[in-house]
Design an enzyme around this catalytic site. Sequence first.
Site, PDB file in Angstrom:
ATOM      1  N   GLU A 296       0.813  -1.225   0.000  1.00 35.08           N
ATOM      2  CA  GLU A 296       0.000   0.000   0.000  1.00 35.08           C
ATOM      3  C   GLU A 296       0.847   1.277   0.000  1.00 35.08           C
ATOM      4  OE1 GLU A 296      -4.298  -0.689   1.621  1.00 35.08           O
ATOM      5  OE2 GLU A 296      -2.904  -0.849   3.303  1.00 35.08           O
TER       6      GLU A 296
ATOM      7  N   HIS B 149      -5.220   1.073  10.727  1.00 37.61           N
ATOM      8  CA  HIS B 149      -6.514   0.391  10.851  1.00 37.61           C
ATOM      9  C   HIS B 149      -6.957   0.418  12.321  1.00 37.61           C
ATOM     10  CE1 HIS B 149      -4.284  -2.203   7.677  1.00 37.61           C
ATOM     11  NE2 HIS B 149      -4.856  -1.200   7.057  1.00 37.61           N
TER      12      HIS B 149
HETATM   13 MN    MN Z   1      -4.448  -0.883   4.910  1.00 38.79          MN
END
Ligand code: MN
Length: 279
Positions: A78, A99
């Site tokens: 990412e 997260h």
């Molecule tokens: Mn992520």
Amino acid sequence: MPDALADALYELIVATRILANEKVLDAFGHVSVRHPLDPQRYFIPRHRAPELAEISDLVELTLDSEPVRPTDFRLYSEKVIHGEIYKARPDVHAVCHHHAHAVLPYAISGQEIVPVFHLGAVMGKVQFWDQRDEFGDTNMLVVKPEEGASLARALGPHWTVLMRRHGATVAGTSLRELTFRTVFTCDNARLQSQAMAHGRVDALSPGEVKLTAAHQLRPPSTNRAWDYWVRQVEKAGLMPARAAAKGASTTAARAKKADAKRAPTKSARKNSVKSKRRR
Ligand code: MN
């Protein structure tokens, strides 16, 4: 003379340890910093749990999220989140993707996070991004440059974006501002959830947000909080070791040496990156 590059790399690892210690980052998530001397580059650790990252794990990437020098390290899938935000936002110098469970209920439900206490003002107007809208069914990871660019568009001129059913991405003008905003956004979300369980939620007025954010984002506040979080990291025995600090100068020296080899003009620099990439 202070070494801006070595300082930035060390502070990146400290910020990462803080955000892990404050339970924002777990096995996943990552923090990056823009190269202090070359705005077309940024540093991010190699693919590993952020709390374990050392200065020697840092890789230097272009804003297309390509390694500046060939590396055997596995990189975060990412990473484009970071590169595409740096591309879209010249004022952003640090990015965190996480997260944290404090914000996930909002990313899941689409319920807006609003500033419910004074320090929550620093998160700005929290934006939403749903990968599904533009890209349909995916593995939920922001991997393609166009996915990162779409997220950066959703962030717009703001500082925090919730990613539906996934997590959040936060931007800052510095690592300290980013850390401050990231921690207090999670605190605000937690408090809002608790307040909602009590009933009606009252939020700061737009005028209060403006005045409070301007006050709290001044260095006296961000440095005071930084020193407190550093102490917590020290107490947890998680501060990067002095040997790692030495590593910072080694990493910085390596980057500097490579920079010196590169031609100074922008186009020549670009070509140099391209030729390295072809290897
Ligand atoms: Mn992520």
